[in-house]
Design an enzyme around this catalytic site. Structure first.
Site, PDB file in Angstrom:
ATOM      1  N   GLY A   1      51.148  13.747   3.630  1.00  0.00           N
ATOM      2  CA  GLY A   1      52.332  14.572   3.901  1.00  0.00           C
ATOM      3  C   GLY A   1      52.550  14.695   5.390  1.00  0.00           C
ATOM      4  O   GLY A   1      52.032  13.896   6.176  1.00  0.00           O
ATOM      5  N   ASN A   2      53.322  15.677   5.802  1.00  0.00           N
ATOM      6  CA  ASN A   2      53.519  15.925   7.232  1.00  0.00           C
ATOM      7  C   ASN A   2      53.783  17.410   7.440  1.00  0.00           C
ATOM      8  O   ASN A   2      53.778  18.191   6.490  1.00  0.00           O
ATOM      9  CB  ASN A   2      54.654  15.061   7.793  1.00  0.00           C
TER      10      ASN A   2
END
Ligand code: PMT
Length: 400
Positions: free
Chosen positions: A209-210
Site C-alpha cells: 500500500g502507500n
C-alpha cells in the site's frame, strides 16, 4: 469580493489576536455582509463590545440574556440565520469545547446550532498549538466539517517564535468569501473523484500500500458537493467519514476494483478528478493462506503492473468531459507532471512535491502547482487541503 445579503456570525474568543478581528469585521461589512458579533466573556477582556457594535451596527452578543431587560438571545435563531460562522480568534480552549460538545457560552451554543459553513482561525502560543490535545481537537473539528484556517509562523505574544499567530484578516476574509461566493454553481453536474490508497494483497493478512490518507480526495469531494455537484467518490481504504452533501461513496480495496468502479461511473459524469494514490504494481499471485515466516528465510515477490486508471479514463473521455489528475513527485517535478498530463490525456494536473514541507501524504495542508493542457500554470502557496480543493474546483469547473 461581494458578500451582499450574506449573514456572517463572527465569534471572538479571548486571545490577543482579537484586535485583528476588528479589521476582519470591517472587511466583511465593507463587502456588504451583515455581521453579528458573538464574543466570549474572556474575549471582552481583549476588545470592547462598543468598538465591535459600532462597526457591525448591531449590538454585540455575549451573554445568554441581556442583564437589564432579561431579553433572551436565541442561539438557535442565530445558528439558522448564519450563512457562515467564523471563529477568529479561536483559542485552544474554544477549539477544545467545540470539539467536545461543551456549550457553556453564547459563542459555543451558537456554534452547535449553526447549519452554515463554519471556519475557525486558531491563535495561540507555539506549544499550545503543538500540544497533542489541540491537534486532536483540530482533527475532530475538521472531521466535523469545520474549516481550519491555519495560523502563521512568526513572533508570538509570548516572545516565542513559531506557529500560532492568527492568519491575517485579509486571508481569512478571502477564504470565507470564496466559500460563500460560489453557491451551488455546479448544480446538475456529476463528478467522479478517486481518493486514498489502494491495497494490493500479498496474502490474507498483508498488502502493498502507500501512505495516502484520502484527505485531499475527500476535500475535493466536499468542495464539489458544496458547489452543488453530485459526486461519486471512489475511495480506497481510509478512515475518514463521508463528507456531507450529495456524495455517493463506493469503497474499493485494490487498483483493479477502483478501475472497475471508475469505468462503470465515468461515462455518466461531467468529469473526474483522479486523486487516489494507486499502487503501480500488485503481487502476481495472492497466497491463499498466510505466508509463514518460520518456513522461509527469504521470499521473492513477483509484481505485475496495475492498470493505469487515469490513462484508461483519458482514453474513454468524450467531448465535454474534463479529466484532472495529480502528480506526486520527488524530483524533475514539472517535467514529470507535464509528461503525465500528456500521456494520460488529462485536461489538468495538480503537481504536489514531497520536497515541499507540508505537502503530499497525510498532512492537513498541501502545496500545488495547477497545470492545464492549454499551457496555464498557477502556483499556490501552502494551504489547507480544503482551501486547495475549493480553489481547484473554482479554477477548473466554475470560472473556466
Ligand atoms: O490522501 P492524502 O494523504 O491527502 O495525500 C494526497 C495525495 C498526495 C495522495 C494526492 O495529493 C496525490 O498526489 N495523488 C496522486 C498520487 C499519485 O499516485 O501520483 P502519481 O504521480 O503516481 O500518479 C499520477 C496520476 O495517475 C494520479 O492522478 C493518479 O491517481 C493516477 N494513477 C496512477 C497510477 C495508476 N495505476 N492509476 C492512476 O490512475
Amino acid at each position: 469580493m461581494e458578500l451582499k445579503g450574506k449573514h456572517i456570525v463572527l465569534g471572538i474568543s479571548g486571545g490577543i489576536a482579537a484586535y485583528k478581528s476588528v479589521h476582519l469585521l470591517r472587511l466583511f461589512v465593507k463587502a456588504g455582509a451583515e455581521v453579528q458579533v458573538v464574543i466570549t466573556p474572556n474575549g471582552k477582556e481583549f476588545i470592547t463590545p462598543v468598538t465591535l457594535s459600532s462597526l457591525s451596527r448591531r449590538p454585540v452578543i455575549s451573554e445568554f440574556f441581556t442583564a437589564n431587560t432579561g431579553e433572551w438571545h436565541s442561539h438557535v435563531d442565530l445558528g439558522l440565520w448564519a450563512d457562515a460562522f467564523v471563529v477568529a480568534p479561536a483559542t485552544a480552549s474554544t477549539i477544545g469545547k467545540m470539539a467536545n460538545g461543551i456549550a457553556d457560552n453564547m459563542l459555543l451554543t451558537s456554534y452547535f446550532s449553526t447549519r452554515g459553513k463554519v471556519f475557525a482561525a486558531p491563535a495561540m502560543d507555539l506549544d499550545m498549538w503543538l500540544h497533542r490535545a489541540t491537534q486532536r481537537n483540530l482533527a475532530t473539528l475538521r472531521a466535523d466539517g469545520v474549516e481550519i484556517i491555519e495560523p502563521e509562523a512568526g513572533e508570538l505574544a509570548s516572545g516565542l517564535v513559531g506557529k500560532g499567530r492568527m492568519e491575517e484578516p485579509e486571508r481569512i476574509f478571502e477564504v470565507v468569501a470564496a466559500a460563500l461566493a460560489s453557491p451551488r454553481q455546479l448544480k446538475g453536474r456529476r463528478y467522479l473523484v478517486t481518493a486514498g490508497p489502494t491495497y494490493e494483497n500479498i496474502d490474507p493478512v498483508r498488502f502493498i500500500g502507500n501512505y495516502s490518507s484520502g484527505k485531499m480526495g475527500y476535500a475535493l469531494a466536499r468542495a464539489l458537493g458544496e458547489a452543488g455537484a453530485e459526486v461519486v467518490l471512489v475511495s480506497g481504504p481510509v478512515s475518514l467519514p463521508t463528507p456531507e452533501g450529495d456524495i455517493r461513496r463506493i469503497d474499493v480495496t485494490s487498483a483493479r476494483e477502483m478501475l472497475a468502479a471508475c469505468e462503470m461511473h465515468f461515462p455518466e459524469c461531467d468529469g473526474a478528478i483522479c486523486c487516489a494514490a494507486v499502487a503501480d504494481y500488485a503481487p502476481a499471485v495472492c497466497a491463499e493462506k498466510k505466508v509463514k515466516r518460520e518456513k522461509l528465510d527469504r521470499i521473492t515477490l513477483e509484481l505485475v503492473k496495475n492498470p493505469d486508471i487515469s490513462a484508461t479514463l483519458g482514453a474513454m473521455k468524450k467531448p465535454g468531459q474534463t479529466l484532472v489528475g495529480f502528480a506526486l513527485e520527488t524530483d524533475s517535478e514539472m517535467e514529470n507532471a507535464l509528461g503525465k498530463m500528456k500521456r494520460k490525456n488529462l485536461d489538468w494536473i495538480a503537481l504536489n512535491s514531497l520536497r515541499d514541507k507540508g505537502a503530499g501524504f497525510r498532512t492537513d495542508t498541501n502545496k500545488i502547482t495547477l497545470l492545464s493542457a492549454g499551457g496555464g500554470t498557477t502556483e499556490y502557496p501552502l494551504m489547507s487541503k480544503e482551501e486547495v480543493a475549493r480553489l481547484m474546483i473554482e479554477e477548473i469547473f466554475i470560472s473556466k
